[in-house]
Scaffold this motif. Sequence first.
Motif, PDB file in Angstrom:
ATOM      1  N   LEU A   1       0.831  -1.210   0.000  1.00  0.00           N
ATOM      2  CA  LEU A   1       0.000   0.000   0.000  1.00  0.00           C
ATOM      3  C   LEU A   1       0.862   1.255   0.000  1.00  0.00           C
ATOM      4  N   ASP A   2       1.974   1.228   0.777  1.00  0.00           N
ATOM      5  CA  ASP A   2       2.841   2.395   0.845  1.00  0.00           C
ATOM      6  C   ASP A   2       3.495   2.666  -0.506  1.00  0.00           C
TER       7      ASP A   2
ATOM      8  N   ALA B   1       0.904   4.168  -2.851  1.00  0.00           N
ATOM      9  CA  ALA B   1       0.145   5.295  -2.318  1.00  0.00           C
ATOM     10  C   ALA B   1       0.087   6.459  -3.299  1.00  0.00           C
TER      11      ALA B   1
ATOM     12  N   LEU C   1      -3.007   6.396  -5.491  1.00  0.00           N
ATOM     13  CA  LEU C   1      -4.312   6.400  -4.850  1.00  0.00           C
ATOM     14  C   LEU C   1      -4.815   7.829  -4.665  1.00  0.00           C
ATOM     15  N   PRO C   2      -6.137   7.991  -4.474  1.00  0.00           N
ATOM     16  CA  PRO C   2      -6.671   9.313  -4.147  1.00  0.00           C
ATOM     17  C   PRO C   2      -6.019   9.838  -2.868  1.00  0.00           C
TER      18      PRO C   2
ATOM     19  N   ASP D   1      -7.004  10.995   0.107  1.00  0.00           N
ATOM     20  CA  ASP D   1      -7.431  10.427   1.387  1.00  0.00           C
ATOM     21  C   ASP D   1      -6.968   8.996   1.542  1.00  0.00           C
ATOM     22  N   ALA D   2      -7.081   8.209   0.487  1.00  0.00           N
ATOM     23  CA  ALA D   2      -6.650   6.811   0.528  1.00  0.00           C
ATOM     24  C   ALA D   2      -5.140   6.706   0.682  1.00  0.00           C
ATOM     25  N   ALA D   3      -4.422   7.606   0.023  1.00  0.00           N
ATOM     26  CA  ALA D   3      -2.962   7.589   0.132  1.00  0.00           C
ATOM     27  C   ALA D   3      -2.526   7.910   1.551  1.00  0.00           C
ATOM     28  N   ARG D   4      -3.204   8.929   2.150  1.00  0.00           N
ATOM     29  CA  ARG D   4      -2.864   9.291   3.525  1.00  0.00           C
ATOM     30  C   ARG D   4      -3.155   8.126   4.480  1.00  0.00           C
ATOM     31  N   ALA D   5      -4.258   7.436   4.248  1.00  0.00           N
ATOM     32  CA  ALA D   5      -4.603   6.299   5.090  1.00  0.00           C
ATOM     33  C   ALA D   5      -3.606   5.163   4.918  1.00  0.00           C
ATOM     34  N   ALA D   6      -3.161   4.932   3.686  1.00  0.00           N
ATOM     35  CA  ALA D   6      -2.209   3.859   3.416  1.00  0.00           C
ATOM     36  C   ALA D   6      -0.883   4.123   4.117  1.00  0.00           C
TER      37      ALA D   6
END
Length: 480
Positions: free
Chosen positions: A283-284, A287, A290-291, A293-298
């Motif tokens: 995921l990192d 990242a 990704l959008p 928000d999703a990147a920040r979460a990842a």
Amino acid sequence: MTLGGWRAWGGLRARLVVAFVLVALVSAVTATGLAYRESRTAVLDRKQDAVRSDFRGRVEQVAADLSMPPDEVSLTRFAVSVAEGLGDAVVVAEYRSLTASSDASADRTRISRSLRDAVRDRNRMSLQRVERHGSPYLVVGTPVTFASGPPSGLDVFAITSLRAEEDDTAAILDSVRDGLLPVVLLAAVLALLAARTVLRPVRELGRATRRHAAGDLTSRVAAPSGRDELADLARDFNRTAEALEKSVAELREQEARARRFVADVSHELRTPLAAMTMVATVLDEDAGQLPPDAARAARTVSAETARLARLVDDLMEMSRFDSGAARLNLGEVDLAETLRGTLALRGWTSRVHAQLPSGLRAVVDARRVDVAVANLVGNALRHGAPPVSLKVVAAGERVTVEVADRGPGLPPEVLPHVFDRFYKADSARARSEGSGLGTAIALENARLHGGSIDVANRAGGGAVFTLRMPWRRGCGEGDA
């Protein structure tokens, strides 16, 4: 005198013996003084009564044949006649201006003016003890009176030596004084016996207490007999020791269960954490695609997963220390190169000012030294202020690794708890970047090497951690 000798003389046994001897000595001296005073008084009173009685009777007997007024010859004859019935006493007769004595060479100054005045003014027998040239005397004076007529004006004095009586009382004093030494020795023997009786249970309690302090909680004193204070103390000690043994056993069992629980949980978390780490890494890496928000979460998941992995690793390490399973894997290394690798591996080379002398070879567990120094440097970088310095000094039989920063330092109340597990100086900080075990792990690794870590505040500001280890020199290392 040795320390043991001083302790023996300053102990309870010595104090009991001294107290017994002092009491015996004071009692003996007091008894001697009282006995001497009473015996001296009794002897002198008996002597005075005898002299007074004999003197009165002799004066009355001889005065019956004396013609008044006497002349010097008859007065001398009168004095000699009175003295004949008084043993070695010297008699002095005085009539107005005439004075006669049974011994012309006698010292008449032994008759004091006050005694003469008492005899004449009171018109009755008086006596006085005097001392001349170191010798005691009894002087008795009486007026001569006749059945009819006014006072005759004739006064008679008898001077008797008290040397024999003084010698008798002195002999009594000497005999009593000679008995002081046996009394003191007897008191010392009795004191030793009493001290032995009293101190035996105390010594047993002391030995049992020392065994308890050494970790032998099964130690007890012998079953006491009697109902005195020492027996009560022994029974109380046994009851307390039994309760303490039970409490410590329960605490050790709880601690062992807690350690097993931490070790088991840490071990069980490793497998799911490995899977979580792989997913978080993917995921990192993705990242950026990704959008937002999703990147920040990842990235958050990846960071927290890595932090959890470090925490689990630290818990596993602490569980090995607690269980005694941690072992040194010693090898000869270049200590300076090892520490340079510690900084380079973590990207700290440019952030830490290192003073590492080349060619410093030592036999250590390189991995554990790396972990210990990394924890100390990481702690300085997180909580201190630049510049952070790392310095190695080899002197004598020890190697010293010093990590210092220029931050605000540590509050005095924090210093004793720096190496406590999960201790946080700021109670409002709910979490930290580290696991809270870094300094504790560093200290355990130092102890495993036979060393220690100290912490203090620098005079110019900042904290300094000092790792000290025995210097196990490598084969190519010369003497320092």
